[in-house]
Motif scaffolding. Sequence first.
Motif, short mmCIF file in Angstrom:
data_model
loop_
_atom_site.label_atom_id
_atom_site.label_comp_id
_atom_site.label_asym_id
_atom_site.label_seq_id
_atom_site.Cartn_x
_atom_site.Cartn_y
_atom_site.Cartn_z
N ASN A 1 0.86 -1.18 0.00
CA ASN A 1 0.00 0.00 0.00
C ASN A 1 0.90 1.23 0.00
OD1 ASN A 1 -2.39 -1.61 0.34
ND2 ASN A 1 -1.86 -1.82 2.50
N HIS A 2 0.49 2.25 -0.72
CA HIS A 2 1.32 3.45 -0.89
C HIS A 2 0.70 4.64 -0.17
CE1 HIS A 2 3.82 1.85 -4.35
NE2 HIS A 2 2.88 0.93 -4.22
N TYR A 3 1.56 5.42 0.47
CA TYR A 3 1.12 6.60 1.22
C TYR A 3 2.11 7.75 1.00
CZ TYR A 3 -1.26 2.87 3.85
OH TYR A 3 -1.99 1.77 4.20
N VAL A 4 1.65 8.95 1.30
CA VAL A 4 2.52 10.13 1.32
C VAL A 4 2.25 10.88 2.63
CG1 VAL A 4 2.60 10.39 -1.19
CG2 VAL A 4 0.79 11.55 0.12
N LYS A 5 3.21 11.71 3.02
CA LYS A 5 3.01 12.52 4.22
C LYS A 5 1.78 13.41 4.04
CE LYS A 5 7.70 12.84 6.08
NZ LYS A 5 8.79 13.78 6.46
N ALA A 6 0.92 13.41 5.04
CA ALA A 6 -0.28 14.23 4.97
C ALA A 6 0.09 15.71 5.10
CB ALA A 6 -1.25 13.84 6.08
N THR A 7 -0.73 16.55 4.53
CA THR A 7 -0.51 17.99 4.60
C THR A 7 -1.81 18.69 4.99
OG1 THR A 7 -1.01 18.27 2.24
CG2 THR A 7 1.31 17.95 2.85
#
Length: 324
Positions: free
Chosen positions: A147-153
Amino acid sequence: MSKLELVKLEINLKEPALFSSRKLGNFYIHTSLYIPAGTLKGALVNVLFARDAALGKTALEELSVSNAYPKKSVPTHAYMFLTKRKKGKFLEKKGILELDDIFEEKRYNEEVLGLKQLKSDFEPKSVIGEVAEYSPTKEYPEEGQHNHYVKATASFKVLPNVAVSKKSGSSQRGMLFSYEIVERGTFWGLVDYDVWKKLKLEDELAVSLGKGRIGGLAEVKVVDKSVEYAEKGNAYCFTQCLPSFGSAVFFKTEDHLSATSVYQGWFTNEYFASRKPSFAVMKEGSLVKISDAAEAKKVMPAGLNFLLKVRDAYSLLKAVGEVS
C-alpha cells in the motif's frame, strides 16, 4: 465483557481553527495535522453542558472519542517504511499486521531487505506516529504487494493579533503576535457509539472546534462504519496508548514496536476545570501484542487506548469508508 462498538465520526471544519501550537518568539506555530481527542471531546462536552449539566458531567466521565485525522490519513506504524525521505513516500506490505512474527527482528530485517531489492535507491526507515495519507501510485505498476502513502498535509493561514491594554482598552504597543491556524478540511475519528446514544447526541450536529478563542464552526456526523477493538493479539494504537500508570495496569503486552510521546490531552471549559496531566505514553501508530486488555477501556474517555485489530492501515481506511 461487552463488545465495544467504535464507529466513524466525520468532522467537516467549516472555519479556520487552532488545535495545538508551540510558541516561537511572538509566533505560535501549529504543531499537529490532526484534531487531538481532548479538543474534539471538549467541543462535544460543551454542547452537552449547554443542554443539561448532568449530561455534560456524564460525557466527561464516559464519552470516548479518538483523535481525528485528515481525510484518508492514519498514523504510521513501524512497518510503514519511509522510502524516499525528501518526497515523503511510505510503503506498507498488505496484511502485514496479521503476521505472528512482526515483533521479531528477523521479520523486520526481511521487510527492509525486500524494499531495497524492489528499488535500489530506497532507504527504508520506520517513522512511528507520522500522519500519512493513502495515495495509490502508478510509479511501480508491476508491484502489487504494498500500500502506498505520502506525508499528509494541511492548508494553513497566519492570523495576526495585537495585545489589548487593560488600562487603555486599546492596542498595546510592541505586543504584536501571530497564530498559524488550519484553514478548513475534513477529518475522521472514532467514537464509542453506545455512550453517544446514551448522551442523546444527534448523529449530525454543529460544534465550535478549536483551542481557546481561536475556534471555528465544524459539522460532526456519525457514519455507519465500524472497526474492531483488539482484546487480544496484535493491536494498532490509533491514539496514544497507556499500558500502565503507577500500580494500575490497563493492558498487558507480550511485545511491542513503539515510540514514546507525552500525553497532554485533557481540557477545560467554563463548567469544568482540572489540572492538566503530563506523562509518558506510547505514540500513535505503536504496535502491541496484547495478552490481556481487560482494563484498557478505563482510560479511553481520556482519548487513550484506542487499540484496533486491523490487517494493515489501508484495511482500516477501507473499513471506515475513507478509501474504496
